[in-house]
Design an enzyme around this catalytic site. Sequence first.
Site, short mmCIF file in Angstrom:
data_model
loop_
_atom_site.label_atom_id
_atom_site.label_comp_id
_atom_site.label_asym_id
_atom_site.label_seq_id
_atom_site.Cartn_x
_atom_site.Cartn_y
_atom_site.Cartn_z
N ILE A 3 50.62 48.79 42.51
CA ILE A 3 51.55 49.26 41.48
C ILE A 3 50.90 50.35 40.63
O ILE A 3 49.72 50.29 40.31
CB ILE A 3 52.02 48.07 40.59
CG1 ILE A 3 53.05 48.51 39.54
CG2 ILE A 3 50.86 47.37 39.89
CD1 ILE A 3 53.80 47.34 38.91
N ASP B 160 51.33 51.77 37.02
CA ASP B 160 51.98 51.50 35.73
C ASP B 160 51.85 52.77 34.91
O ASP B 160 52.70 53.67 34.97
CB ASP B 160 51.28 50.29 35.12
CG ASP B 160 51.88 49.86 33.79
OD1 ASP B 160 52.73 50.59 33.28
OD2 ASP B 160 51.49 48.81 33.27
N LYS C 279 46.75 55.40 35.03
CA LYS C 279 45.35 55.63 34.63
C LYS C 279 44.39 55.16 35.71
O LYS C 279 43.40 55.82 36.02
CB LYS C 279 45.05 54.88 33.33
CG LYS C 279 45.54 55.60 32.10
CD LYS C 279 45.11 54.86 30.84
CE LYS C 279 46.02 55.23 29.69
NZ LYS C 279 46.19 54.16 28.73
N LYS D 60 58.68 46.32 33.19
CA LYS D 60 58.57 44.87 33.05
C LYS D 60 57.31 44.45 33.77
O LYS D 60 56.94 45.09 34.75
CB LYS D 60 59.72 44.17 33.78
CG LYS D 60 61.04 44.27 33.13
CD LYS D 60 62.04 43.39 33.87
CE LYS D 60 63.30 43.45 33.12
NZ LYS D 60 64.49 43.39 33.52
P1 IMP Z 1 47.78 51.58 35.44
O1 IMP Z 1 46.38 52.02 35.38
O2 IMP Z 1 48.41 51.42 34.08
O3 IMP Z 1 48.64 52.43 36.37
O4 IMP Z 1 47.81 50.09 36.02
C1 IMP Z 1 47.67 49.81 37.35
C2 IMP Z 1 47.07 48.43 37.57
O5 IMP Z 1 47.46 47.53 36.52
C3 IMP Z 1 47.59 47.80 38.82
O6 IMP Z 1 46.75 48.09 39.88
C4 IMP Z 1 47.64 46.33 38.48
O7 IMP Z 1 46.39 45.73 38.71
C5 IMP Z 1 47.90 46.29 37.02
N1 IMP Z 1 49.33 46.14 36.67
C6 IMP Z 1 50.09 47.03 36.02
N2 IMP Z 1 51.35 46.58 35.87
C7 IMP Z 1 51.39 45.36 36.47
C8 IMP Z 1 52.43 44.39 36.67
O8 IMP Z 1 53.61 44.54 36.29
N3 IMP Z 1 52.05 43.27 37.33
C9 IMP Z 1 50.80 43.04 37.80
N4 IMP Z 1 49.80 43.94 37.63
C10 IMP Z 1 50.09 45.08 36.98
#
Ligand code: IMP
EC number: 2.4.2.8
Length: 212
Positions: A130, A132, A135, A180
């Site tokens: 995923i 999010d 980063k 979410k």
């Molecule tokens: P980012 O760095 O904010 O894009 O977050 C990515 C990482 O956060 C993913 O690889 C997940 O490990 C975790 N993550 C972000 N959102 C979720 C979610 O809704 N469920 C579970 N893990 C999430």
Amino acid sequence: MASVSPCVVISDDEQGYDLDLFCIPKHYADDLDKVYIPHGLIMDRTERLAREIMKDMGGHHIVALCVLKGGYKFFADLLDYIKTLNRNNDRSIPMTVDFIRLKSYCNDQSTGEIKVIGGDDLSSLTGKDIIDTGKTMKTLLELLKQYNPKMVKVASLLVKRTPRSVGYRPDFVGFEVPDKFVVGYALDYNEYFRDLNHICVISETGKEKYKA
Ligand code: IMP
């Protein structure tokens, strides 16, 4: 300009499905609100992503890099579909695999600090659970640059629509989802719910029960 890859868009008002309509492990019965993306739909979309990747990468050798732990189901299923195409087509993708582990989340929040563990043969195509804020992926791409790969392509099962986004968009996307916290299909909440087939929305009881 690079075009944005098309994907299944799940709207903000999507309610999901009652848990009783699907098979859910008994130990999570009270910990989930809804089934959000049923396992069958994940598989059907992943099958199509395999075809898109094949079209894009056919002929090149790729190192498929799995981002653990959340990406392991998507990675395994995506590679299975690519393998099926490989043995049934005139064109095929020679593949080797590698694994890397990234960790940044505590409860349902990013800690802001991203830890990278493992990986020795980095890399051409990364399989991710995923995106999010994006980063984590930005950090990984910076790391991969040091290995001078010819090309890096990113396949992510989910991309979240969030105002916290840094604007990063992967090359292949399964679903775009609302802001979410979702679990299942290897996505966790403090290591729980990876053993769930469907992608689900966690309940308040679940959040409290498995809080770090
Ligand atoms: P980012 O760095 O904010 O894009 O977050 C990515 C990482 O956060 C993913 O690889 C997940 O490990 C975790 N993550 C972000 N959102 C979720 C979610 O809704 N469920 C579970 N893990 C999430």
